[in-house]
Design a protein around this motif. Structure first.
Motif, mmCIF file in Angstrom:
data_model
loop_
_atom_site.group_PDB
_atom_site.id
_atom_site.type_symbol
_atom_site.label_atom_id
_atom_site.label_comp_id
_atom_site.label_asym_id
_atom_site.label_seq_id
_atom_site.Cartn_x
_atom_site.Cartn_y
_atom_site.Cartn_z
ATOM 1 N N LEU A 423 0.821 -1.212 0.000
ATOM 2 C CA LEU A 423 0.000 0.000 0.000
ATOM 3 C C LEU A 423 0.854 1.261 0.000
ATOM 4 O O LEU A 423 0.657 2.170 -0.820
ATOM 5 N N LEU A 424 1.820 1.330 0.907
ATOM 6 C CA LEU A 424 2.650 2.532 0.990
ATOM 7 C C LEU A 424 3.521 2.695 -0.255
ATOM 8 O O LEU A 424 3.637 3.793 -0.813
ATOM 9 N N ALA A 425 4.131 1.600 -0.696
ATOM 10 C CA ALA A 425 4.950 1.684 -1.904
ATOM 11 C C ALA A 425 4.092 2.041 -3.113
ATOM 12 O O ALA A 425 4.520 2.795 -3.996
ATOM 13 N N GLY A 426 2.865 1.510 -3.177
ATOM 14 C CA GLY A 426 1.989 1.809 -4.300
ATOM 15 C C GLY A 426 1.597 3.269 -4.354
ATOM 16 O O GLY A 426 1.517 3.859 -5.442
ATOM 17 N N LEU A 427 1.344 3.893 -3.202
ATOM 18 C CA LEU A 427 0.967 5.311 -3.189
ATOM 19 C C LEU A 427 2.142 6.199 -3.598
ATOM 20 O O LEU A 427 1.981 7.140 -4.386
ATOM 21 N N VAL A 428 3.324 5.907 -3.078
ATOM 22 C CA VAL A 428 4.494 6.697 -3.471
ATOM 23 C C VAL A 428 4.790 6.506 -4.951
ATOM 24 O O VAL A 428 5.118 7.462 -5.674
ATOM 25 N N THR A 429 4.658 5.281 -5.426
ATOM 26 C CA THR A 429 4.904 5.020 -6.843
ATOM 27 C C THR A 429 3.873 5.711 -7.717
ATOM 28 O O THR A 429 4.188 6.147 -8.836
ATOM 29 N N ALA A 430 2.628 5.832 -7.241
ATOM 30 C CA ALA A 430 1.608 6.554 -8.006
ATOM 31 C C ALA A 430 2.013 8.014 -8.205
ATOM 32 O O ALA A 430 1.830 8.584 -9.291
ATOM 33 N N LEU A 431 2.580 8.621 -7.173
ATOM 34 C CA LEU A 431 3.070 9.995 -7.301
ATOM 35 C C LEU A 431 4.205 10.081 -8.318
ATOM 36 O O LEU A 431 4.213 10.955 -9.199
ATOM 37 N N LEU A 432 5.168 9.166 -8.211
ATOM 38 C CA LEU A 432 6.314 9.190 -9.121
ATOM 39 C C LEU A 432 5.909 8.841 -10.551
ATOM 40 O O LEU A 432 6.460 9.386 -11.512
ATOM 41 N N THR A 433 4.921 7.938 -10.695
ATOM 42 C CA THR A 433 4.464 7.580 -12.036
ATOM 43 C C THR A 433 3.858 8.781 -12.742
ATOM 44 O O THR A 433 4.143 9.037 -13.918
ATOM 45 N N ALA A 434 3.010 9.512 -12.042
ATOM 46 C CA ALA A 434 2.432 10.722 -12.639
ATOM 47 C C ALA A 434 3.518 11.739 -12.963
ATOM 48 O O ALA A 434 3.438 12.455 -13.973
ATOM 49 N N ALA A 435 4.562 11.783 -12.129
ATOM 50 C CA ALA A 435 5.650 12.739 -12.367
ATOM 51 C C ALA A 435 6.407 12.398 -13.647
ATOM 52 O O ALA A 435 6.623 13.267 -14.507
#
Length: 664
Positions: A423-435
């Motif tokens: 969950l935590l890795a997925g949320l951070v990765t969602a931010l980086l993916t959009a970036a």
């Protein structure tokens, strides 16, 4: 025809197309393109019919003994459930699009016949993996994909990059396949069968003695095939191959095989809490590391390659939480928009006329020159960034939902630690993916690099495929979670408010911050010339750094390369940028820990073989040769010499006989 007959024909047709393409490639070149497209298209139609008949209901199981082994039997078995039916449709759709696209992309390539045949064989192997109900037959398709990837990645074998990339892809995946094969044999030995249904029955009855060890061995092969940490390093380098090959490998075959394999045998992995935690950690590290690396890449295909690694991390993360429905759901949507991203990138590269112009820092004015790629890639990037209502939003939310349920204890399909990790890795990765998705769009279509030469409009076949793939990239997610719950074990895939707000919120933050960084760097780039910055009263340290970077960048292709001063990745990553740009030096670490010791060991073995073993061999031959030379010199042809030697010998023997008698 029965469903079984249709399912058998699905992998057979591309195989026959590959064989015919190889045989007729030189003698009848006019048949090459039809033989590439039509069998794959027919396989897609049959896969759709199989899916329609299966309907998400009871699985179709058919088996016949392939060969008597005397112990664990190897059987030609089909196992078609909702997951297999849908994944087969995805494989057929993407493979057909790639074959049609390639007729335009490689229309002037002299090796197109062998290329098309290998793509058809690749497709047939993936169909075999999807439909197979026996692990040994699945392994055949698994390994055929490996050798096809070696040849396809090395299609441009004249270049050292392609040769090195193909060899690296083959060796790294084989490194994972060795423990994978050991795990398969151990699993079949304990279960008494290679059939997937029999193995799952053995898992359910608790008759496996070492489920944790077997699961970890199998995960090694999955990490290699699906490019998960630590065996992911081959995938970015594989971009040296033709762009349609990248689309095929990333979207529907090869890398999806590992995720699909775990989904088929998920109860085996759930039997070991340690294996589930290892899977979760592997997914988290893969997601975060690949997203950071993607944010630092300049080559558009390498950005997409690291993106694939991260999205596969989401799929393995869903599996680590014990939910194969969310994993396969994301596999389907990702297959659509990632194929579109690679093929749109291929249009950009084709418009520039050379594969070396994939550097985003050198792109300028592409929005008006490739409008089809511009609009369709925009759709795909929004799906990648999981912005509603695009398909990636729904599938990525399904992953976050199941992770949140496991983390908060709503379900006990996996350890709570695995849920929190994903969950935590997925949320951070969602931010980086959009970036990095925003950065790619800005640099590719609004960049300030040197304008590439215009090579005219792209073939209709290439642009048409982009619009075909844009439809599922936009609508597949919204339709799937409403219309296909029965295909996903009856699981409700509807997004929840909590994860939707969190996931979309962090994605919007990532996109907005990247856009703001791009505006800032663009403004800095518009300031006075770099050489005048030091004397300027408002001199900026960022510009001085950009000047230093530009002065030390190597040549890229045949044109001197300097980084785009408006690249927001350098500003966002700061000192981490140079490490992320080279994949956090994992290749250097592996070279130090493994490659150099192996090379040193090989050099030692070669020295011992030449200087020690060969010395003994040469010595063994030298002694008889010396004795032979001595004997040969005694053969003088002089009779007197022979008589003298005979008398001397007789005297010696007589004296010896006397001495012996006296002593007695």
């Amino acid at each position: 025809m029965t469903t079984t007959t249709l399912a058998v024909l699905v992998p057979v047709l591309p195989f026959l197309g590959a064989a015919a393409g190889i045989l007729l490639g030189r003698s009848a070149p006019g048949f090459v393109r039809p033989l590439a497209v039509l069998p794959t298209l027919a396989a897609l139609v049959l896969a759709v019919l199989v899916a329609a008949r299966q309907g998400g209901g009871r699985a179709v199981d058919v088996v016949t003994e392939l060969t008597p082994t005397g112990s664990v039997p190897v059987e030609l078995a089909l196992h078609i459930d909702g997951f297999a039916a849908l994944v087969a449709v995805l494989v057929g759709c993407v493979a057909t699009c790639v074959q049609i696209y390639s007729t335009g992309y490689l229309r002037d390539d002299p090796r197109y016949p062998s290329y098309a045949a290998l793509v058809s064989l690749f497709t047939s192997a993936m169909f075999l993996v999807v439909y197979s109900g026996d692990l040994m037959v699945l392994l055949v398709g698994w390994e055929i994909m490996g050798i096809c990837s070696y040849f396809l990645v090395g299609h441009y074998w004249e270049t050292p990059e392609a040769r090195a990339a193909s060899l690296k892809a083959f060796l790294v995946t084989k490194l994972g396949d060795v423990p994978f094969l050991i795990g398969l044999l151990a699993l079949a030995t304990e279960a008494g069968s290679f059939r997937i249904t029999e193995i799952l029955g053995a898992v359910a009855s608790g008759s496996l003695d070492h489920p944790a060890l077997i699961a970890l061995l199998l995960l090694a092969g999955v990490a290699g095939k699906s490019a998960q940490f630590p065996l992911h390093t081959w995938l970015p380098d594989a971009m040296a191959g033709p762009t349609p090959v990248s689309a095929l490998i990333h979207a529907a075959t090869m890398v999806a095989a590992g995720v699909y394999f775990v989904a088929r045998l998920l109860p085996l992995f759930q039997a070991s809490r340690a294996a589930m935690v290892v899977l979760a950690v592997m997914a988290a590290v893969t997601m975060l590391g690949s997203a950071l690396a993607a944010l630092a890449q300049d080559d558009i295909k390498r950005v997409l390659a690291y993106s694939t690694i991260g999205q596969l991390g989401y799929m393995t993360g869903a599996l680590a939480t014990g939910d194969r429905g969310a994993a396969v759901f994301h596999l389907l949507t990702h297959g659509a928009f990632k194929a579109l991203l690679f093929l749109a990138a291929g249009v950009i590269i084709h418009a520039a006329g050379t594969n070396s112009l994939a550097a985003m820092s050198r792109m300028r004015g592409l929005r008006d020159r490739v409008p089809d790629a511009y609009w369709t890639m925009t759709v795909a990037l929004l799906a990648l960034a999981a912005i509603p209502p695009f398909s990636g939003f729904f599938s990525k939310e399904s992953v976050l939902v199941v992770a949140e349920h496991v983390a908060t204890g709503h379900t006990e399909d996996a350890p709570g630690a695995a849920g929190w990790t994903v969950l935590l890795a997925g949320l951070v990765t969602a931010l980086l993916t959009a970036a990095y998705a925003t950065r790619l769009w800005l640099l590719a279509f609004r960049g300030r690099g040197a304008e590439a030469p215009d090579h005219g409009r792209q073939p209709v076949a290439m642009n048409a495929v982009l619009w075909v793939l844009a439809i599922p990239s936009l609508a597949l997610g919204g339709l799937a979670f409403r219309l296909l719950p029965d295909w996903f074990d009856g699981q409700d895939l509807t997004p929840t408010l909590t994860t939707s707000v969190l996931g979309t919120g962090v994605a919007l933050v990532g996109g907005i911050v990247t856009y703001a960084a791009w505006r800032h760097t663009t403004a800095l780039a518009a300031r006075p010339p770099l050489g005048a910055v030091a004397a300027h009263p408002e001199g900026d340290a960022a510009l001085v750094e950009a000047e230093a970077i530009a002065s030390h960048e190597p040549a890229y292709g045949d044109i001197a390369y300097a980084p785009d001063p408006s690249d927001p990745g350098r500003l966002l990553l700061g000192p981490l940028h140079r490490h992320a740009a080279v994949g956090f030096h994992l290749d250097a670490v592996y070279a130090t820990l493994f490659v150099r010791p192996v090379m040193a060991g090989a050099s030692l073995v070669r020295f011992l073989d030449r200087e020690v073993v060969d010395t003994y061999v040469r010595g063994a031959g030298t002694l008889p040769r010396v004795l032979g030379t001595a004997v040969r010199r005694a053969q003088t042809g002089n009779v007197q010499t022979y008589v003298s030697a005979l008398l001397a010998g007789t005297v010696v023997l007589a004296v010896a006989a006397v001495l012996v008698a006296t002593g007695a």
